[in-house]
Design a protein around this motif. Structure first.
Motif, short mmCIF file in Angstrom:
data_model
loop_
_atom_site.label_atom_id
_atom_site.label_comp_id
_atom_site.label_asym_id
_atom_site.label_seq_id
_atom_site.Cartn_x
_atom_site.Cartn_y
_atom_site.Cartn_z
N ALA A 86 2.40 6.72 -14.09
CA ALA A 86 2.14 5.99 -12.85
C ALA A 86 3.05 4.77 -12.74
CB ALA A 86 0.67 5.58 -12.78
N ARG A 87 3.22 4.09 -13.87
CA ARG A 87 4.10 2.91 -13.87
C ARG A 87 5.52 3.32 -13.48
NH1 ARG A 87 3.44 0.82 -19.24
NH2 ARG A 87 1.22 0.96 -18.81
N CYS A 88 5.97 4.42 -14.03
CA CYS A 88 7.31 4.92 -13.74
C CYS A 88 7.45 5.26 -12.25
CB CYS A 88 7.60 6.15 -14.60
SG CYS A 88 9.10 7.01 -14.15
N LEU A 89 6.43 5.91 -11.69
CA LEU A 89 6.51 6.27 -10.27
C LEU A 89 6.53 5.01 -9.41
CD1 LEU A 89 6.64 8.56 -8.20
CD2 LEU A 89 4.14 8.49 -8.06
N VAL A 90 5.66 4.04 -9.74
CA VAL A 90 5.61 2.81 -8.94
C VAL A 90 6.95 2.07 -9.02
CG1 VAL A 90 4.52 0.52 -8.73
CG2 VAL A 90 3.10 2.56 -9.05
N LEU A 103 0.87 -1.17 0.00
CA LEU A 103 0.00 0.00 0.00
C LEU A 103 0.91 1.22 0.00
CD1 LEU A 103 -2.81 1.37 0.26
CD2 LEU A 103 -2.51 1.26 2.73
N PHE A 104 0.82 2.01 -1.06
CA PHE A 104 1.68 3.18 -1.20
C PHE A 104 0.85 4.46 -1.15
CE2 PHE A 104 4.53 0.32 -3.99
CZ PHE A 104 5.29 -0.06 -2.90
N LYS A 105 1.26 5.37 -0.32
CA LYS A 105 0.62 6.70 -0.31
C LYS A 105 1.36 7.59 -1.31
CE LYS A 105 -0.07 10.77 2.59
NZ LYS A 105 -0.15 11.30 3.97
N ARG A 132 2.33 19.68 5.69
CA ARG A 132 3.15 18.74 6.47
C ARG A 132 2.30 17.53 6.90
NH1 ARG A 132 7.98 19.56 8.68
NH2 ARG A 132 7.80 21.81 8.52
N VAL A 133 1.07 17.81 7.32
CA VAL A 133 0.16 16.75 7.76
C VAL A 133 -0.20 15.85 6.58
CG1 VAL A 133 -2.12 16.29 8.76
CG2 VAL A 133 -0.77 18.27 9.54
N TYR A 134 -0.50 16.48 5.44
CA TYR A 134 -0.90 15.70 4.28
C TYR A 134 0.26 14.85 3.73
CZ TYR A 134 -5.04 18.76 3.99
OH TYR A 134 -6.19 19.44 4.23
N TYR A 135 1.46 15.39 3.81
CA TYR A 135 2.61 14.71 3.21
C TYR A 135 3.07 13.49 4.01
CZ TYR A 135 3.47 18.84 0.20
OH TYR A 135 3.38 19.85 -0.71
N LYS A 136 2.68 13.44 5.27
CA LYS A 136 3.18 12.42 6.20
C LYS A 136 3.08 11.00 5.61
CE LYS A 136 3.08 11.91 11.18
NZ LYS A 136 2.36 10.78 11.77
N GLU A 137 4.17 10.29 5.66
CA GLU A 137 4.25 8.88 5.26
C GLU A 137 4.01 8.63 3.77
OE1 GLU A 137 1.85 6.94 8.20
OE2 GLU A 137 3.45 7.13 9.68
N ALA A 138 4.06 9.67 2.97
CA ALA A 138 3.96 9.45 1.52
C ALA A 138 5.26 8.81 1.03
CB ALA A 138 3.73 10.78 0.81
N VAL A 139 5.14 7.97 0.00
CA VAL A 139 6.34 7.31 -0.54
C VAL A 139 6.62 7.71 -1.99
CG1 VAL A 139 6.25 5.36 1.05
CG2 VAL A 139 5.01 5.23 -1.13
N ALA A 196 11.56 0.32 -5.90
CA ALA A 196 13.02 0.25 -5.73
C ALA A 196 13.43 0.61 -4.30
CB ALA A 196 13.70 1.19 -6.73
N ASN A 197 12.55 1.36 -3.60
CA ASN A 197 12.84 1.73 -2.21
C ASN A 197 12.13 0.84 -1.20
OD1 ASN A 197 14.26 4.05 -3.11
ND2 ASN A 197 12.34 5.16 -3.31
N ALA A 198 11.21 -0.01 -1.69
CA ALA A 198 10.35 -0.77 -0.77
C ALA A 198 11.10 -1.92 -0.10
CB ALA A 198 9.13 -1.31 -1.51
#
Ligand code: GTP
Ligand code: MG
Length: 220
Positions: free
Chosen positions: A209-213, A13-15, A116-123, A218-220
């Motif tokens: 979207a594919r590129c972003l995923v 699950l990616f934010k 800051r609140v909205y960005y929290k834990e986004a990947v 790669a970081n997951a």
């Protein structure tokens, strides 16, 4: 007798944040990507909206993208409720300019504490501009540095971001930046890639979207 082992199935699950200036097409891109819909009508997003896109990435990987559609308008003091529903692009732009001006004169900070609140834990993030309005491209570096100052990977690095040059269906001959200049801009500003997109004509949104995923995985 032991039963054959089921192939290992990974689920993520990616934010993902979608940010950029007023009216660049953030909501439209999400609507197109998730619901295959497009509307000419403009209704400014207030606060934040959410959408979920489920991707069967490969035979053993399921990816859920939780898309955070963040309003460019972050109202700190004024309790301004905005509802714009027009289909005349010129009119949309003048209304946007009026709002931007009104907010700048009432001490409204574009990047209030809410981001800051909205960005929290986004990947990951899409940072969007409108190819028909140069000012929205000039604001990209502000959005990117706001992002990079407020959200980090567990490793401490910046989250992957993809730049979207939206409304390319309306692109004029002498466009703002050449592809070469855009490549350099991405390198200088830490974008993984850029895509010309159109929510209207459904261009390059799946590719972006594919590129972003790929970059997130790669970081997951
Ligand atoms: P805020 O929520 O106010 O920050 O705006 P937004 O970035 O969510 O923009 P929105 O998706 O609401 O789109 C603004 C206007 O641009 C709407 O009238 C859309 O129909 C139009 N629009 C969005 N994407 C495209 C596109 O790719 N091509 C064209 N021609 N129009 C688009
Ligand atoms: Mg919106």
């Amino acid at each position: 007798p032991s039963s054959p082992r089921a192939p290992e199935r990974k689920e993520y699950l990616f934010k993902v944040l979608v940010i950029g200036e007023l009216g660049v097409g953030k909501t439209s891109i999400i609507k197109r990507y998730v619901h295959q819909l497009f509307s000419q009508h403009y209704r400014a997003t207030i606060g934040v909206d959410f959408a979920l896109k489920v991707i069967n990435w490969d035979s053993s990987t399921l990816v859920r993208l939780q898309l955070w559609d963040i309003a460019a308008l972050q109202l700190k003091r004024a309790q301004l409720l905005l509802y714009i529903n027009v289909n005349n692009t010129q009119m949309v732009h003048s209304i946007q300019s009026a709002i931007t001006f009104a907010l700048s004169t009432t001490g409204q900070e574009r990047f209030g504490n809410m981001t800051r609140v909205y960005y929290k834990e986004a990947v990951g993030a899409f940072v969007v501009f409108d190819v028909t309005r140069g000012s929205t491209f000039e604001a990209i570096t502000k959005w990117k540095s706001d992002l990079d100052s407020k959200v980090f990977l567990p490793s401490g690095g910046p989250i992957p971001a993809v730049l979207l040059a939206n409304k390319c269906d309306q692109k004029k001959e002498n466009s703002l930046q050449s592809p070469h200049q855009m490549d350099n801009f991405c390198k200088e500003n830490g974008f993984a890639a850029w895509f010309e997109t159109s929510a209207k004509d459904n261009m390059n949104i799946d590719e972006a979207a594919r590129c972003l995923v790929e970059n997130i995985l790669a970081n997951a």
